[in-house]
Motif scaffolding. Structure first.
Motif, mmCIF file in Angstrom:
data_model
loop_
_atom_site.group_PDB
_atom_site.id
_atom_site.type_symbol
_atom_site.label_atom_id
_atom_site.label_comp_id
_atom_site.label_asym_id
_atom_site.label_seq_id
_atom_site.Cartn_x
_atom_site.Cartn_y
_atom_site.Cartn_z
ATOM 1 N N LEU A 100 31.666 30.398 86.371
ATOM 2 C CA LEU A 100 32.164 29.053 86.163
ATOM 3 C C LEU A 100 33.679 29.115 86.182
ATOM 4 O O LEU A 100 34.284 29.743 85.325
ATOM 5 C CB LEU A 100 31.654 28.535 84.817
ATOM 6 N N ALA A 101 34.297 28.517 87.210
ATOM 7 C CA ALA A 101 35.753 28.535 87.338
ATOM 8 C C ALA A 101 36.315 27.302 86.648
ATOM 9 O O ALA A 101 36.045 26.183 87.068
ATOM 10 C CB ALA A 101 36.154 28.555 88.803
ATOM 11 N N ALA A 102 37.073 27.532 85.593
ATOM 12 C CA ALA A 102 37.629 26.432 84.816
ATOM 13 C C ALA A 102 38.972 26.018 85.378
ATOM 14 O O ALA A 102 39.744 26.832 85.841
ATOM 15 C CB ALA A 102 37.780 26.827 83.362
ATOM 16 N N GLY A 103 39.199 24.728 85.331
ATOM 17 C CA GLY A 103 40.476 24.193 85.758
ATOM 18 C C GLY A 103 40.779 22.936 84.986
ATOM 19 O O GLY A 103 39.971 22.017 84.957
ATOM 20 N N ALA A 108 35.522 23.115 87.183
ATOM 21 C CA ALA A 108 35.642 22.368 88.420
ATOM 22 C C ALA A 108 34.810 22.989 89.530
ATOM 23 O O ALA A 108 34.487 22.334 90.502
ATOM 24 C CB ALA A 108 37.101 22.298 88.852
ATOM 25 N N MET A 109 34.453 24.268 89.387
ATOM 26 C CA MET A 109 33.774 24.946 90.472
ATOM 27 C C MET A 109 32.819 26.003 89.926
ATOM 28 O O MET A 109 33.098 26.657 88.932
ATOM 29 C CB MET A 109 34.823 25.601 91.372
ATOM 30 N N LEU A 110 31.691 26.150 90.607
ATOM 31 C CA LEU A 110 30.735 27.196 90.306
ATOM 32 C C LEU A 110 30.755 28.144 91.492
ATOM 33 O O LEU A 110 30.565 27.712 92.639
ATOM 34 C CB LEU A 110 29.353 26.576 90.120
ATOM 35 N N ASN A 111 31.024 29.422 91.240
ATOM 36 C CA ASN A 111 31.122 30.411 92.312
ATOM 37 C C ASN A 111 29.904 31.316 92.273
ATOM 38 O O ASN A 111 29.646 31.978 91.265
ATOM 39 C CB ASN A 111 32.400 31.241 92.159
ATOM 40 N N PHE A 112 29.164 31.354 93.383
ATOM 41 C CA PHE A 112 27.988 32.199 93.503
ATOM 42 C C PHE A 112 28.347 33.406 94.361
ATOM 43 O O PHE A 112 28.704 33.255 95.527
ATOM 44 C CB PHE A 112 26.835 31.449 94.184
#
Length: 167
Positions: A100-103, A108-112
């Protein structure tokens, strides 16, 4: 077996970002009207009016997503599918980890991270523009969806317990 999780656009996640272009467009439109009223050169007023129209058009383009009620992301026992990024099913067996990339205020973004390169439909989609940076990573923008990032990570844990959650 858990029921599939279907995610749609969040109205506030689409309308609030459109406020800025509307305000800037309004300022430019007011400037164009002031220029016309004061008898300014028509060429300069036209450029200001075009900027106003462009900003207002951008605001409408962003805000229209709030009224789109179609399913954007689906997570189920087979894998995940993002209609904004190629609409291709990525099976859980190909997913190594999720982060889970926090901003700013929240995620703001989920990285798989995948075990192999993602399908070309995902890799070269405009929604996965960051996908060219990490060769085996699929970036899913979630700030405009109707779910919190932590809830999405919990759903991934439910559907694919083998996937490592990175913080």
């Amino acid at each position: 077996m858990a029921a599939p999780l279907e995610l749609r656009n969040s109205a506030s996640g689409k309308i609030l970002p459109s406020v800025g272009p509307f305000l800037i467009g309004g300022v430019f439109a007011f400037g164009a009207l002031q220029g016309l009223a004061s008898g300014a050169d028509g060429g300069h007023v036209m450029w200001i009016a075009l900027l106003a129209a462009a900003c207002l058009g951008l605001g409408v383009f962003i805000a229209r997503g709030a009224f789109d009620t179609s399913v954007k992301v689906t997570l189920d026992s087979q894998g995940f599918r993002d209609s904004r990024a190629g609409d291709v099913l990525v099976p859980w067996s190909k997913v190594k980890s999720v982060r889970l990339a926090a901003g700013g205020k929240g995620a703001a973004m989920l990285n798989f991270e995948l075990t192999e390169e993602p399908p070309d439909a995902i890799r070269y989609s405009s929604a996965n523009a960051f996908g060219l940076i990490g060769r085996n990573t699929v970036h899913m923008e979630i700030s405009s969806l109707d779910v919190r990032g932590e809830d999405l990570v919990d759903a991934v844990k439910t559907f694919a317990p083998h996937v490592v959650v990175r913080r």
